[in-house]
Enzyme design. Sequence first.
Site, mmCIF file in Angstrom:
data_model
loop_
_atom_site.group_PDB
_atom_site.id
_atom_site.type_symbol
_atom_site.label_atom_id
_atom_site.label_comp_id
_atom_site.label_asym_id
_atom_site.label_seq_id
_atom_site.Cartn_x
_atom_site.Cartn_y
_atom_site.Cartn_z
ATOM 1 N N CYS A 120 0.930 -1.158 0.382
ATOM 2 C CA CYS A 120 0.382 -0.135 -0.164
ATOM 3 C C CYS A 120 0.564 1.623 -0.334
ATOM 4 C CB CYS A 120 -1.213 -0.040 1.082
ATOM 5 S SG CYS A 120 -2.136 1.371 0.810
ATOM 6 N N CYS A 122 0.015 3.677 1.828
ATOM 7 C CA CYS A 122 -0.672 4.960 2.745
ATOM 8 C C CYS A 122 -0.113 5.587 3.387
ATOM 9 C CB CYS A 122 -1.802 4.747 3.221
ATOM 10 S SG CYS A 122 -1.881 3.240 4.546
ATOM 11 N N CYS A 130 -4.298 5.938 -0.115
ATOM 12 C CA CYS A 130 -3.636 4.721 -0.555
ATOM 13 C C CYS A 130 -3.084 4.787 -1.669
ATOM 14 C CB CYS A 130 -4.864 3.426 0.360
ATOM 15 S SG CYS A 130 -5.370 3.379 1.505
ATOM 16 N N LYS A 197 -12.442 -5.781 1.786
ATOM 17 C CA LYS A 197 -11.601 -4.473 2.563
ATOM 18 C C LYS A 197 -12.786 -3.158 2.667
ATOM 19 C CE LYS A 197 -7.866 -1.060 3.849
ATOM 20 N NZ LYS A 197 -6.611 -1.225 3.872
ATOM 21 N N ARG A 207 -4.018 1.888 12.425
ATOM 22 C CA ARG A 207 -3.412 3.628 11.787
ATOM 23 C C ARG A 207 -2.584 4.061 13.560
ATOM 24 N NH1 ARG A 207 -9.459 4.999 9.027
ATOM 25 N NH2 ARG A 207 -8.547 3.583 7.440
ATOM 26 N N ARG A 219 -11.703 6.693 3.820
ATOM 27 C CA ARG A 219 -10.644 6.131 2.300
ATOM 28 C C ARG A 219 -11.930 5.370 2.152
ATOM 29 N NH1 ARG A 219 -6.014 4.375 5.758
ATOM 30 N NH2 ARG A 219 -4.133 6.210 5.138
ATOM 31 N N LYS A 250 -11.848 -8.495 4.847
ATOM 32 C CA LYS A 250 -11.195 -7.647 6.310
ATOM 33 C C LYS A 250 -12.008 -6.658 6.421
ATOM 34 C CE LYS A 250 -6.960 -4.225 7.242
ATOM 35 N NZ LYS A 250 -6.400 -3.465 6.628
ATOM 36 N N SER A 277 -6.824 -4.766 13.784
ATOM 37 C CA SER A 277 -6.511 -4.309 15.351
ATOM 38 C C SER A 277 -7.870 -4.315 15.842
ATOM 39 C CB SER A 277 -5.473 -3.171 14.709
ATOM 40 O OG SER A 277 -6.656 -2.740 14.465
ATOM 41 N N TYR A 316 -3.434 -10.999 15.106
ATOM 42 C CA TYR A 316 -2.532 -10.838 16.588
ATOM 43 C C TYR A 316 -2.479 -11.479 17.341
ATOM 44 C CZ TYR A 316 -3.331 -5.862 13.770
ATOM 45 O OH TYR A 316 -2.657 -5.266 12.275
#
Length: 327
Positions: A120, A122, A130, A197, A207, A219, A250, A277, A316
């Site tokens: 990406c 961004c 992006c 996404k 972020r 976005r 996602k 996240s 994660y």
Amino acid sequence: MRSSVLQGGYQHPLSRSWQARRSLTKSMFMYPIFITDEAQARVEIPSLPGQCRWGVDRLEEFIGPLVKKGLKSVILFGVPLDCEKDGKGTPADDPNGPVILAIKKLQSLYPSLYIACDVCLCEYTSHGHCGILHEDGTINSPPSALRIAEVALSYAKAGAHCVAPSDMMDGRIKAIKTALIDNGLGNKCTLMSYSAKFASALYGPFRDAAGSAPSFGDRKCYQLPPAGKGLARRAIQRDVGEGADIIMVKPALPYLDIIQDAAALAPDHPLACYQVSGEFAMIHAGAKAGVYDLRTMAFETTESMVRAGCTLILSYFTPQFLEWLDE
């Protein structure tokens, strides 16, 4: 009626496990890691419990113990803090940037570790969007797709096993696939598309970690609207047609119906989902508040993703699952 008594089929822990069409395994988990351009860095991310930004020189102490526990794959996200950003994201494929250095470092240390790279712009553009922008601040898709393809090709040439464009620019899968084939890498590098996404409220901690919030606007003009089931289906079918090797949805938990749709629309493709996240932080927050047990909820959520059709989960929680799945 005899068929009305179901409990006899799952009264034992082993027979309960047989009710799953597919069970969680270590190889299903891909660990997202943040690589910064400060070589000795280890910076905790407050909104992502237990996660850090890592410098290339500290990857061995970080990844080594996880590989010993059975870590099979990672996906790299660059977090440049000391570079000059511009409108086209020039630092994204800097050969001395954090991602390419990390690819080479991890390859030398752990030859069997599967290395994917998020692709990406961004984190590298001066405006934080992006793609490349028109003068009026709107996305200019054709040059954006070509620039994304340049970055993906650079990662593949550096040795990445997989490139994963998360930008949601129209046409970028075709552009990347063409670039890989034209450079002799079409059969050497997997193309995993963030096909569906969504513009989600669950990206906040990421972020913070990646420093990738846009400097203006949002976005929503290129990430999918949360209610856009039909758009997601169309995007999945488009990316399959353009040459994606793996399809991704996602976020994961709020979009289990889209995962199920993807499994039906692309039955011959591996299907990934990203437990993002905000999902991870939300599970931790609920456990901290005593709402549920952390381990139990981590299993329940990821098992729902597998039940919906996923064969790969970006999470994660990967380090914990490397231990939990041994118990």
